[in-house]
Design a protein around this motif. Structure first.
Motif, mmCIF file in Angstrom:
data_model
loop_
_atom_site.group_PDB
_atom_site.id
_atom_site.type_symbol
_atom_site.label_atom_id
_atom_site.label_comp_id
_atom_site.label_asym_id
_atom_site.label_seq_id
_atom_site.Cartn_x
_atom_site.Cartn_y
_atom_site.Cartn_z
ATOM 1 N N ILE A 46 0.963 -1.160 0.006
ATOM 2 C CA ILE A 46 0.124 0.087 -0.132
ATOM 3 C C ILE A 46 0.942 1.100 -0.094
ATOM 4 C CG2 ILE A 46 -1.640 1.282 1.374
ATOM 5 C CD1 ILE A 46 -2.865 -1.251 2.027
ATOM 6 N N SER A 47 0.867 2.023 -0.923
ATOM 7 C CA SER A 47 1.735 3.374 -1.179
ATOM 8 C C SER A 47 0.951 4.335 -0.423
ATOM 9 C CB SER A 47 1.827 3.644 -2.617
ATOM 10 O OG SER A 47 0.505 4.098 -2.968
ATOM 11 N N PRO A 48 1.631 5.575 -0.253
ATOM 12 C CA PRO A 48 1.169 6.592 0.475
ATOM 13 C C PRO A 48 0.072 6.993 -0.311
ATOM 14 C CG PRO A 48 3.421 6.626 0.572
ATOM 15 C CD PRO A 48 3.225 5.579 -0.358
ATOM 16 N N GLU A 49 -0.027 7.032 -1.619
ATOM 17 C CA GLU A 49 -1.393 7.594 -2.421
ATOM 18 C C GLU A 49 -2.414 6.561 -2.183
ATOM 19 O OE1 GLU A 49 2.048 6.961 -3.500
ATOM 20 O OE2 GLU A 49 2.568 9.060 -3.878
ATOM 21 N N MET A 50 -2.290 5.427 -2.019
ATOM 22 C CA MET A 50 -3.525 4.531 -1.973
ATOM 23 C C MET A 50 -3.815 4.686 -0.520
ATOM 24 S SD MET A 50 -5.479 2.220 -2.861
ATOM 25 C CE MET A 50 -4.950 1.159 -4.369
ATOM 26 N N ALA A 51 -3.082 4.767 0.500
ATOM 27 C CA ALA A 51 -3.558 4.932 1.934
ATOM 28 C C ALA A 51 -4.320 6.052 1.868
ATOM 29 C CB ALA A 51 -2.352 5.280 2.704
ATOM 30 N N LEU A 52 -3.969 7.374 1.027
ATOM 31 C CA LEU A 52 -4.891 8.582 1.069
ATOM 32 C C LEU A 52 -6.049 8.092 0.454
ATOM 33 C CD1 LEU A 52 -2.253 11.255 0.342
ATOM 34 C CD2 LEU A 52 -3.571 11.092 2.405
ATOM 35 N N ARG A 53 -6.371 7.636 -0.353
ATOM 36 C CA ARG A 53 -7.491 7.077 -1.144
ATOM 37 C C ARG A 53 -8.343 6.265 -0.134
ATOM 38 N NH1 ARG A 53 -7.509 7.391 -6.775
ATOM 39 N NH2 ARG A 53 -5.565 7.865 -7.672
ATOM 40 N N LEU A 54 -7.597 5.273 0.274
ATOM 41 C CA LEU A 54 -8.219 4.382 1.432
ATOM 42 C C LEU A 54 -8.935 5.288 2.770
ATOM 43 C CD1 LEU A 54 -6.003 1.417 1.552
ATOM 44 C CD2 LEU A 54 -8.278 1.459 0.569
ATOM 45 N N GLU A 55 -8.179 6.513 2.790
ATOM 46 C CA GLU A 55 -8.533 7.141 4.133
ATOM 47 C C GLU A 55 -9.857 7.911 3.651
ATOM 48 O OE1 GLU A 55 -6.206 9.854 6.736
ATOM 49 O OE2 GLU A 55 -6.425 11.046 4.754
ATOM 50 N N ALA A 56 -9.987 8.281 2.382
ATOM 51 C CA ALA A 56 -11.164 9.163 1.840
ATOM 52 C C ALA A 56 -12.309 8.192 1.535
ATOM 53 C CB ALA A 56 -10.678 9.946 0.460
ATOM 54 N N ALA A 57 -12.062 6.973 1.077
ATOM 55 C CA ALA A 57 -13.051 6.164 0.689
ATOM 56 C C ALA A 57 -13.789 5.428 1.967
ATOM 57 C CB ALA A 57 -12.656 5.086 -0.197
#
Length: 94
Positions: A46-57
């Motif tokens: 899980i990249s930092p970018e994916m982590a931000l997507r998961l946070e939002a979703a």
């Protein structure tokens, strides 16, 4: 503190995405089905970018996912410690 076989973050993510198909979840996250499938199967992190997507979703914190990935990566690295590394010793100027 020694960690003992932490789960890959993809295993944890599977629980959060229960009830969604990989295709639907990927579309919602704005990533390809392949990218999400690789994470869920432990083939990608899980990249930092994916982590931000998961946070939002899904309302989890990005820090949770990044921390989980770092713990997993460190545990994996500990299984194959580099050989022939000796401690650095500073010499006092006399």
């Amino acid at each position: 503190m020694k960690m003992h076989n932490p789960p890959h973050p993809g295993e944890v993510l599977k629980e959060y995405l229960e009830g969604f198909t990989v295709t639907a979840a990927a579309k919602h996250l704005g990533v390809t089905r392949t990218a999400l499938s690789r994470i869920l199967n432990g083939a990608a992190g899980i990249s930092p970018e994916m982590a931000l997507r998961l946070e939002a979703a899904i309302g989890t914190s990005a820090e949770m996912w990044v921390g989980m990935q770092a713990n997993y990566d460190l545990w994996k690295a500990q299984q194959h410690r580099p050989a022939n590394v000796t401690p650095l010793v500073l010499q006092a100027n006399v």
